[in-house]
Design an enzyme around this catalytic site. Structure first.
Site, mmCIF file in Angstrom:
data_model
loop_
_atom_site.group_PDB
_atom_site.id
_atom_site.type_symbol
_atom_site.label_atom_id
_atom_site.label_comp_id
_atom_site.label_asym_id
_atom_site.label_seq_id
_atom_site.Cartn_x
_atom_site.Cartn_y
_atom_site.Cartn_z
ATOM 1 N N CYS A 72 1.688 -10.496 19.817
ATOM 2 C CA CYS A 72 0.826 -9.892 18.796
ATOM 3 C C CYS A 72 1.279 -10.424 17.440
ATOM 4 O O CYS A 72 2.400 -10.108 16.998
ATOM 5 C CB CYS A 72 0.924 -8.365 18.821
ATOM 6 N N CYS A 106 2.078 -7.652 14.776
ATOM 7 C CA CYS A 106 3.421 -7.032 14.888
ATOM 8 C C CYS A 106 4.515 -8.092 14.883
ATOM 9 O O CYS A 106 5.686 -7.746 14.833
ATOM 10 C CB CYS A 106 3.574 -6.258 16.194
ATOM 11 N N LYS A 135 -3.795 5.014 11.226
ATOM 12 C CA LYS A 135 -2.661 4.521 10.437
ATOM 13 C C LYS A 135 -3.178 3.669 9.277
ATOM 14 O O LYS A 135 -4.031 2.812 9.470
ATOM 15 C CB LYS A 135 -1.754 3.662 11.322
ATOM 16 N N HIS A 168 0.848 -1.191 0.000
ATOM 17 C CA HIS A 168 0.000 0.000 0.000
ATOM 18 C C HIS A 168 0.884 1.242 0.000
ATOM 19 O O HIS A 168 2.119 1.143 -0.096
ATOM 20 C CB HIS A 168 -1.007 -0.028 1.147
ATOM 21 N N LYS A 189 -2.588 -2.761 6.493
ATOM 22 C CA LYS A 189 -3.227 -3.931 5.909
ATOM 23 C C LYS A 189 -4.251 -4.497 6.871
ATOM 24 O O LYS A 189 -5.366 -4.845 6.494
ATOM 25 C CB LYS A 189 -2.167 -4.992 5.621
ATOM 26 N N HIS A 248 4.070 1.553 2.258
ATOM 27 C CA HIS A 248 5.267 0.851 1.760
ATOM 28 C C HIS A 248 5.875 1.623 0.590
ATOM 29 O O HIS A 248 7.092 1.731 0.454
ATOM 30 C CB HIS A 248 4.913 -0.552 1.264
ATOM 31 N N CYS A 276 -3.280 -4.725 21.348
ATOM 32 C CA CYS A 276 -2.161 -3.979 20.761
ATOM 33 C C CYS A 276 -2.743 -2.778 20.021
ATOM 34 O O CYS A 276 -3.638 -2.946 19.183
ATOM 35 C CB CYS A 276 -1.411 -4.902 19.803
HETATM 36 O O1 ME8 Z 1 7.193 -4.357 9.701
HETATM 37 N N1 ME8 Z 1 2.718 4.970 6.753
HETATM 38 O O2 ME8 Z 1 6.805 -5.121 7.551
HETATM 39 P P1 ME8 Z 1 5.531 -4.294 7.130
HETATM 40 C C1 ME8 Z 1 4.009 5.014 6.381
HETATM 41 N N2 ME8 Z 1 8.445 -7.115 7.915
HETATM 42 N N3 ME8 Z 1 4.755 3.912 6.181
HETATM 43 C C2 ME8 Z 1 4.171 2.733 6.361
HETATM 44 C C3 ME8 Z 1 2.822 2.613 6.755
HETATM 45 C C4 ME8 Z 1 2.084 3.814 6.941
HETATM 46 N N4 ME8 Z 1 0.806 3.813 7.269
HETATM 47 N N5 ME8 Z 1 2.520 1.307 6.851
HETATM 48 C C5 ME8 Z 1 3.650 0.627 6.520
HETATM 49 C C6 ME8 Z 1 7.442 -5.109 8.767
HETATM 50 N N6 ME8 Z 1 4.640 1.480 6.229
HETATM 51 C C7 ME8 Z 1 8.608 -6.053 8.833
HETATM 52 C C8 ME8 Z 1 9.887 -5.280 8.582
HETATM 53 S S1 ME8 Z 1 12.544 -5.102 8.364
HETATM 54 C C9 ME8 Z 1 13.837 -5.966 8.900
HETATM 55 C C10 ME8 Z 1 11.136 -6.078 8.717
HETATM 56 C C11 ME8 Z 1 5.999 1.117 5.787
HETATM 57 O O3 ME8 Z 1 5.040 -4.904 5.859
HETATM 58 C C12 ME8 Z 1 7.046 1.650 6.768
HETATM 59 O O4 ME8 Z 1 8.290 1.640 6.146
HETATM 60 O O5 ME8 Z 1 4.567 -4.171 8.251
HETATM 61 C C13 ME8 Z 1 6.991 0.590 7.852
HETATM 62 O O6 ME8 Z 1 8.101 0.655 8.715
HETATM 63 C C14 ME8 Z 1 6.954 -0.660 7.008
HETATM 64 O O7 ME8 Z 1 6.122 -0.293 5.868
HETATM 65 C C15 ME8 Z 1 6.363 -1.857 7.714
HETATM 66 O O8 ME8 Z 1 6.129 -2.867 6.765
#
Ligand code: ME8
Length: 481
Positions: A128, A131, A294, A18, A297, A21, A145
């Protein structure tokens, strides 16, 4: 020799990408393009990828009736497709299910185990799945959470291996004090220092009940905790991607504040335990929110970046995503605002100014202008500010500074009225102005290049043509598209 290694988080494959990301990945793309220009292509390494192991992906795969690997492959591809549609030019896409990565995870963990920082114990507490994180009591808001209010935390009691995080508090504070690694912005740095001072507890780094993941090398009945597996990607890529061995430590880990704890404390402690150098900067941005919530997904309130590209085109989408919100803050976004900004900044602002200037060069400048003699003589003051803002992750500020140049041209056109000057026979004065505006637009195209590759190419080609003619609209009006 100057090198630049930048990473994004590796995204969970439980669902498609989304706008959140897309934001992080676009920020990395802009910086990678900027540094490639400065240091040379071969001296920049931009890594992104997908986080494919763990309970969350395992559960999503089961729900879809696929094996975790089949499921991961499918969703991982949706990330690659979205990045290609957004013209994001990463150097390597890492997947944690890749056996080369798994081997580095096992080697690194064994190294930490051999140094005595890992021990067997029993974990009892709440987890959780959203997370992929064990929760402390003070993480809970109304017993759930706060990031996943619609998922009940799961009670866990199992044998796990623990990492002696508690042994690293002082070492982390010292590393921060010595600037071995930096956390930006400052508010986030203070938050992490506060957490370390508050005291760190040992953490479980393996799971008995999750089969989808990397096996603990000295005890195959256990699976490496998905976060430890995932964090190691940043290092593992440098170990197995050809020609990248010298890129560790990373210059910048980009991420949002949701996962700062893992990146600013756990990752550093694991690296210190393994006696490896620390990444230099942990750059943390805020959240894209929709109606104050926020975008996520699990909450289902997402905007798909592919839809934006379909509506606005890739160049405009890159601009709109990066210009909306200051890097460090949360920002509410909406399609309505994207449409307004498209019209005001791109169709009217950049697009219209560019057509007007090229049109006047055709009409009053006999199709030529002096083409940037003296380089950024009219925008020199902005050039260094743009560069420093970019180095400090202030993408919105950079764009604003560039778009101010465009508005200033527009204002000057309105003020000087060249069409009137032509009637009054002031050809020389008009040519001076056209030289100035043409030069400024060439500068704009240079500054904008990491953001909008195709538009800036069109601008350059048009302005450097032997005979300049009125340019086609760079950004057609939305109702005409
Ligand atoms: O946490 N606003 O993956 P994830 C801005 N797999 N950026 C956002 C966002 C939002 N609402 N939502 C997601 C994970 N992001 C782990 C990471 S790394 C070693 C492992 C972006 O799919 C932002 O960069 O939940 C956030 O930190 C990341 O997606 C989380 O992606």
């Amino acid at each position: 020799m100057s090198r630049f290694y930048i990473t994004t988080p590796i995204y969970y494959v439980n669902d498609k990408p989304h706008l959140g990301h897309a934001y992080t990945t676009l920020c990395a793309d802009v910086l990678a393009r900027f540094y490639r220009e400065k240091y040379g292509k071969e001296n920049v390494f931009f890594l992104t990828g997908t986080d494919e192991h763990g309970a969350k992906v395992q559960q999503s795969a089961e729900a879809a009736g696929l094996t975790p690997l089949e499921f991961a492959e499918k969703t991982s591809q949706t990330f690659k497709d979205a990045w290609s549609k957004l013209n994001i030019n990463y150097d390597y896409f890492i997947r944690t299910s890749d056996s080369q990565h798994e081997k580095v995870v096992q080697d690194l963990l064994k190294r930490i185990y051999d140094k005595g920082y890992i021990y067997a114990g029993e974990y009892e507490g709440l987890y959780c799945v959203g997370c992929e994180k064990f929760l402390q009591t003070d993480d809970l808001v109304n017993n759930v959470c706060p990031l996943h209010p619609n998922q009940k935390p799961v009670a866990q009691k199992e044998k796990n291996y623990f990492f002696k995080l508690s042994a690293f508090g002082d070492k982390l504070l010292k590393a921060l004090d010595d600037s071995d690694y930096k956390i930006v912005p400052d508010g986030r740095y203070k938050e992490i220092v506060g957490k370390i001072r508050h005291g760190l507890e040992d953490i479980s780094i393996s799971r008995a009940g999750v089969s989808w993941g990397v096996k603990v090398p000295w005890d195959e009945s256990q699976t490496v905790y998905v976060w430890v597996d995932a964090l190691i990607n940043y290092y593992s890529a440098t170990q197995f991607v050809e020609g990248k061995k010298d890129f560790w430590p990373a210059d910048v880990h980009l991420l949002a504040k949701d996962i700062l704890w893992f990146h600013a404390i756990i990752w550093e402690a694991l690296l210190l335990a393994a006696e490896l150098p620390l990444p230099k900067i942990i750059a943390t941005h805020g959240f894209f929110t929709i109606d104050g919530q926020k975008m996520s997904k699990s909450l289902g309130n997402v905007i798909d970046p592919n839809d934006l590209v379909d509506e606005f085109g890739v160049e405009a989408t890159r601009y709109l995503i990066l210009s909306q919100v200051p890097f460090e803050s949360d920002g509410d976004i909406s399609l309505k605002r994207f449409r307004e900004r498209y019209e005001s900044d791109l169709a009217n602002g950049l697009g219209n100014t560019f057509s007007r200037v090229t049109n006047m060069i055709e009409k009053f400048g006999r199709g030529r202008f002096k083409q940037g003699e003296g380089g950024n003589q009219f925008t020199a003051g902005v050039a260094s500010a743009i560069e420093s803002s970019l180095r400090n992750f202030k993408f919105d500020v950079v764009l604003l500074a560039i778009f101010n140049i465009i508005s200033s041209i527009d204002e000057e056109i309105e003020k000087t009225k060249p069409w009137q000057m032509a009637k009054d026979g002031k050809e020389n004065a008009i040519e001076l102005l056209l030289d100035k505006w043409g030069t400024m637009l060439l500068d704009v195209s240079m500054y904008l290049e990491p953001f909008m590759l195709e538009t800036t190419k069109k601008m350059e080609d048009a302005l450097r043509a032997d005979k300049i003619t009125k340019a086609d609209p760079l950004f057609p009006r939305l109702n005409k598209k």
